[in-house]
Enzyme design. Structure first.
Site, mmCIF file in Angstrom:
data_model
loop_
_atom_site.group_PDB
_atom_site.id
_atom_site.type_symbol
_atom_site.label_atom_id
_atom_site.label_comp_id
_atom_site.label_asym_id
_atom_site.label_seq_id
_atom_site.Cartn_x
_atom_site.Cartn_y
_atom_site.Cartn_z
ATOM 1 N N ASP A 52 0.811 -1.232 0.000
ATOM 2 C CA ASP A 52 0.000 0.000 0.000
ATOM 3 C C ASP A 52 0.837 1.271 0.000
ATOM 4 O O ASP A 52 0.434 2.299 0.528
ATOM 5 C CB ASP A 52 -0.967 0.014 1.207
ATOM 6 C CG ASP A 52 -1.749 -1.275 1.293
ATOM 7 O OD1 ASP A 52 -2.287 -1.687 0.258
ATOM 8 O OD2 ASP A 52 -1.812 -1.879 2.375
ATOM 9 N N LYS A 66 2.182 2.065 -5.131
ATOM 10 C CA LYS A 66 2.780 1.518 -6.359
ATOM 11 C C LYS A 66 1.839 1.655 -7.546
ATOM 12 O O LYS A 66 2.266 1.902 -8.662
ATOM 13 C CB LYS A 66 3.109 0.025 -6.166
ATOM 14 C CG LYS A 66 4.126 -0.249 -5.090
ATOM 15 C CD LYS A 66 4.361 -1.750 -4.931
ATOM 16 C CE LYS A 66 3.177 -2.528 -4.385
ATOM 17 N NZ LYS A 66 2.796 -2.209 -3.003
ATOM 18 N N GLY A 67 0.546 1.476 -7.278
ATOM 19 C CA GLY A 67 -0.437 1.533 -8.366
ATOM 20 C C GLY A 67 -0.364 2.844 -9.114
ATOM 21 O O GLY A 67 -0.312 2.876 -10.339
ATOM 22 N N GLY A 110 -4.236 -4.815 -3.817
ATOM 23 C CA GLY A 110 -5.249 -3.849 -4.230
ATOM 24 C C GLY A 110 -4.546 -2.556 -4.550
ATOM 25 O O GLY A 110 -3.956 -1.934 -3.680
ATOM 26 N N HIS A 111 -4.537 -2.194 -5.818
ATOM 27 C CA HIS A 111 -3.831 -0.991 -6.242
ATOM 28 C C HIS A 111 -4.845 0.091 -6.595
ATOM 29 O O HIS A 111 -5.675 -0.094 -7.464
ATOM 30 C CB HIS A 111 -2.920 -1.302 -7.433
ATOM 31 C CG HIS A 111 -1.799 -2.236 -7.076
ATOM 32 N ND1 HIS A 111 -1.069 -2.939 -7.992
ATOM 33 C CD2 HIS A 111 -1.283 -2.564 -5.868
ATOM 34 C CE1 HIS A 111 -0.151 -3.664 -7.359
ATOM 35 N NE2 HIS A 111 -0.267 -3.456 -6.070
ATOM 36 N N THR A 112 -4.762 1.208 -5.870
ATOM 37 C CA THR A 112 -5.735 2.282 -6.079
ATOM 38 C C THR A 112 -5.178 3.313 -7.050
ATOM 39 O O THR A 112 -4.072 3.817 -6.868
ATOM 40 C CB THR A 112 -6.045 2.963 -4.732
ATOM 41 O OG1 THR A 112 -6.436 1.942 -3.809
ATOM 42 C CG2 THR A 112 -7.166 3.976 -4.865
ATOM 43 N N THR A 127 -5.497 -11.766 3.931
ATOM 44 C CA THR A 127 -6.646 -11.173 3.246
ATOM 45 C C THR A 127 -7.738 -12.218 3.013
ATOM 46 O O THR A 127 -8.814 -11.882 2.546
ATOM 47 C CB THR A 127 -6.217 -10.576 1.893
ATOM 48 O OG1 THR A 127 -5.626 -11.618 1.106
ATOM 49 C CG2 THR A 127 -5.213 -9.449 2.078
ATOM 50 N N GLN A 173 2.332 -6.052 -2.853
ATOM 51 C CA GLN A 173 2.727 -6.013 -1.424
ATOM 52 C C GLN A 173 4.026 -5.203 -1.261
ATOM 53 O O GLN A 173 4.300 -4.357 -2.091
ATOM 54 C CB GLN A 173 2.880 -7.439 -0.858
ATOM 55 C CG GLN A 173 1.569 -8.218 -0.747
ATOM 56 C CD GLN A 173 1.177 -8.932 -2.010
ATOM 57 O OE1 GLN A 173 1.982 -9.597 -2.623
ATOM 58 N NE2 GLN A 173 -0.073 -8.823 -2.408
ATOM 59 N N THR A 204 3.420 -12.224 3.641
ATOM 60 C CA THR A 204 2.641 -12.895 2.612
ATOM 61 C C THR A 204 3.413 -14.127 2.157
ATOM 62 O O THR A 204 4.448 -14.473 2.733
ATOM 63 C CB THR A 204 2.275 -11.925 1.462
ATOM 64 O OG1 THR A 204 1.297 -12.552 0.628
ATOM 65 C CG2 THR A 204 3.486 -11.528 0.632
ATOM 66 N N GLY A 219 -10.891 -3.482 3.461
ATOM 67 C CA GLY A 219 -11.519 -2.373 4.178
ATOM 68 C C GLY A 219 -11.015 -2.206 5.608
ATOM 69 O O GLY A 219 -11.469 -1.325 6.339
ATOM 70 N N ARG A 220 -10.064 -3.060 6.030
ATOM 71 C CA ARG A 220 -9.574 -2.979 7.421
ATOM 72 C C ARG A 220 -8.815 -1.677 7.650
ATOM 73 O O ARG A 220 -8.072 -1.229 6.769
ATOM 74 C CB ARG A 220 -8.617 -4.152 7.706
ATOM 75 C CG ARG A 220 -9.262 -5.506 7.679
ATOM 76 C CD ARG A 220 -8.244 -6.614 7.917
ATOM 77 N NE ARG A 220 -7.338 -6.786 6.778
ATOM 78 C CZ ARG A 220 -6.368 -7.683 6.737
ATOM 79 N NH1 ARG A 220 -6.161 -8.498 7.751
ATOM 80 N NH2 ARG A 220 -5.587 -7.797 5.670
ATOM 81 N N ASP A 230 1.867 14.700 0.937
ATOM 82 C CA ASP A 230 0.796 15.694 1.103
ATOM 83 C C ASP A 230 -0.066 15.379 2.326
ATOM 84 O O ASP A 230 -0.627 16.280 2.949
ATOM 85 C CB ASP A 230 -0.070 15.767 -0.162
ATOM 86 C CG ASP A 230 -0.560 14.385 -0.604
ATOM 87 O OD1 ASP A 230 0.295 13.511 -0.831
ATOM 88 O OD2 ASP A 230 -1.790 14.183 -0.681
ATOM 89 N N SER A 288 5.397 12.203 -5.069
ATOM 90 C CA SER A 288 3.978 12.314 -5.378
ATOM 91 C C SER A 288 3.349 13.231 -4.339
ATOM 92 O O SER A 288 3.697 13.188 -3.168
ATOM 93 C CB SER A 288 3.340 10.928 -5.312
ATOM 94 O OG SER A 288 1.942 11.041 -5.416
HETATM 95 P P1 IMP Z 1 -2.051 -12.887 2.495
HETATM 96 O O1 IMP Z 1 -1.148 -12.347 1.436
HETATM 97 O O2 IMP Z 1 -3.511 -12.713 2.164
HETATM 98 O O3 IMP Z 1 -1.712 -14.292 2.876
HETATM 99 O O4 IMP Z 1 -1.828 -12.017 3.832
HETATM 100 C C1 IMP Z 1 -0.602 -12.068 4.549
HETATM 101 C C2 IMP Z 1 -0.240 -10.704 5.087
HETATM 102 O O5 IMP Z 1 0.071 -9.829 4.009
HETATM 103 C C3 IMP Z 1 -1.356 -10.001 5.862
HETATM 104 O O6 IMP Z 1 -0.760 -9.194 6.852
HETATM 105 C C4 IMP Z 1 -2.005 -9.106 4.816
HETATM 106 O O7 IMP Z 1 -2.673 -8.008 5.387
HETATM 107 C C5 IMP Z 1 -0.766 -8.680 4.047
HETATM 108 N N1 IMP Z 1 -1.031 -8.303 2.659
HETATM 109 C C6 IMP Z 1 -1.241 -9.117 1.606
HETATM 110 N N2 IMP Z 1 -1.404 -8.424 0.482
HETATM 111 C C7 IMP Z 1 -1.285 -7.126 0.815
HETATM 112 C C8 IMP Z 1 -1.324 -5.921 0.066
HETATM 113 O O8 IMP Z 1 -1.466 -5.901 -1.157
HETATM 114 N N3 IMP Z 1 -1.160 -4.765 0.784
HETATM 115 C C9 IMP Z 1 -0.934 -4.766 2.119
HETATM 116 N N4 IMP Z 1 -0.875 -5.867 2.851
HETATM 117 C C10 IMP Z 1 -1.048 -7.048 2.209
HETATM 118 MG MG MG Z 2 -2.919 -2.078 -1.645
#
Ligand code: IMP
Ligand code: MG
Length: 419
Positions: A18, A21-22, A45-47, A137, A221, A236, A299-300, A330, A408
């Site tokens: 987060d 990168k997106g 999830g890339h915004t 996730t 990630q 991950t 959404g966490r 910013d 940015s």
């Molecule tokens: P998993 O990749 O779903 O197995 O989650 C393992 C850990 O990586 C958890 O702490 C997730 O919140 C974190 N995680 C997985 N993908 C992302 C991402 O794209 N952004 C931020 N945290 C991520």
């Molecule tokens: Mg993300």
């Protein structure tokens, strides 16, 4: 920035995901010929904001929103076919071309089955009883990689043919969990729709390189979540560091000539695990609200903290970072002072340390030593960067020995500056 012809540039996160990168990939994709995802799955999830509209990509490389490049999903990715097809349709509905000429999916990418999602949730439930929950996730990404290592997970190639897929499942009946007749039929339908996109992406990428094309690799990630080098086991399930990215696509590593590390000017973490940088309320909630730090997939609320220079210095070495992109400064505008972690105090010895903690016990026993710089009221005006923010950048550069190449200052494509 100029992407190099006949070479690959890599964008990777240097925190816990987060980092933004997106947006950076979207900006760079304007110049690229082929933008590729190389690892992870729809845990990402890339915004991206385009013309005031927020678009979230999960499996689709962020380059899809620039009209002139093609995109690819490499063999190193794990794919939930339902999620991918839904994403293709969503992006098509927004008016972007997502055709088999434009999107290429490697036939060797592993498939996430319902079984993997169920297993992800079951394992997390078991772990939560011992307070060892990772906070995944829940998308089945980890179990799908484990299944690949067990050599039981089907790949896109195997699900493309119903008879082959049925035989595959019959040989490993435990994979059928959650796949009743109806879901299986839906699986066949989805696979049939994806079939025209399924190719040998390694060949496509290498051809692009040999024809002088510009490749852009999009990491998912962040390096602190790398399965080997992150805060294991709270990580991950894939390797994220630069050395592994060429392998997720099937190009020679020496073709990757630019390695752009991405950070936020502060840090965030979602999921469990050590996070010595974490701030407490009321500062934390203010930063979270200002930065809209809520997971784009789950959404966490994200935990927030200051920028960790000790970790960043280590990661810049093992990733061979050639340039640093700093996002979301910013969000900090208006703060009187901005912190950065320059050492840790080890609670066991009461001594300061500047090395990167290696075990979970190390991580849990360090507390950050924070240095502050004066805050900035804006990041830049008419391409002139605020002097206090320049000091902040200088401090990072001196600490890690890597130049800042992009800053940015907002979500939109235009809100940024190449240095
Ligand atoms: P998993 O990749 O779903 O197995 O989650 C393992 C850990 O990586 C958890 O702490 C997730 O919140 C974190 N995680 C997985 N993908 C992302 C991402 O794209 N952004 C931020 N945290 C991520
Ligand atoms: Mg993300």
């Amino acid at each position: 920035m100029n992407l190099k012809c006949g070479a690959a540039s890599l964008v990777i996160g240097m925190q816990y995901g987060d980092e933004g990168k997106g947006k950076l990939v979207d900006v760079l994709a304007e110049e690229a010929d082929l933008v590729c995802r190389v690892q992870g799955g729809n845990n990402a999830g890339h915004t991206i904001w385009v013309d005031g509209k927020k678009i979230i990509t999960q499996l689709m490389p962020s380059g899809i929103l620039q009209k002139n490049c093609r995109v690819a999903i490499g063999a190193g990715v794990v794919i939930d076919p339902f999620v991918l097809l839904a994403e293709i349709k969503k992006i098509q509905a927004l008016g972007y071309e997502v055709s088999p000429e434009r999107l290429h999916i490697d036939c060797r990418a592993s498939v996430i089955l319902p079984y993997h999602k169920l297993l992800d949730q079951k394992r997390e439930l078991e772990r939560s009883k011992n307070s060892e929950k990772i906070g995944t996730t829940g998308k089945g990404v980890g179990p799908a990689y484990a299944s690949r290592a067990y050599r039981e997970a089907p790949r896109m190639a195997e699900i493309s043919n119903p008879t082959q897929f049925k035989n595959w499942l019959d040989a490993q009946p435990h994979l059928k969990e959650g796949l009743d007749a109806q879901v299986l039929n839906e699986f066949f339908e989805v696979a049939a729709e994806l079939l025209p996109y399924i190719k040998d992406v390694a060949v496509i990428a290498n051809n692009c390189l040999s024809q002088g094309g510009k490749l852009l690799l999009e990491g998912a990630q962040g390096a602190m979540l790398d399965v080997s080098f992150g805060t294991y086991p709270f990580v991950t399930s894939s390797n994220l560091i630069s050395g592994s990215c060429a392998g997720g696509l099937g190009i020679p590593p020496w073709k990757v000539t630019k390695i752009i590390g991405v950070i936020k000017a502060y840090s965030t973490r979602v999921g469990n695990g050590p996070y010595p940088a974490e701030l407490s309320d009321p500062l934390a909630s203010e930063l979270r609200t200002r930065g809209n730090e809520f997971g784009s997939v789950t959404g966490r609320p994200r935990s927030v903290g200051w920028l960790d220079l000790v970790a960043l210095r280590y990661l810049s070495i093992i990733n061979g970072m050639t340039g640093l992109a700093i996002m979301k400064a910013d969000v900090l505008a208006g703060f009187d002072r901005v912190g950065m972690i320059t050492a840790y105090k080890d609670k066991r010895t009461n001594k300061n340390r500047e090395d990167y903690p290696m075990t979970i016990q190390d991580w849990e026993n360090v507390e950050p030593i924070v240095e502050f710089v004066e805050g900035w009221s804006y990041v830049m005006k008419e391409n002139k960067v605020h002097k206090n923010y320049v000091q902040f950048l200088k401090k990072i550069e001196n600490f890690i020995g890597v130049p800042s190449i992009y800053i940015s200052a907002g979500a939109e494509r235009s809100a940024g500056l190449w240095l």
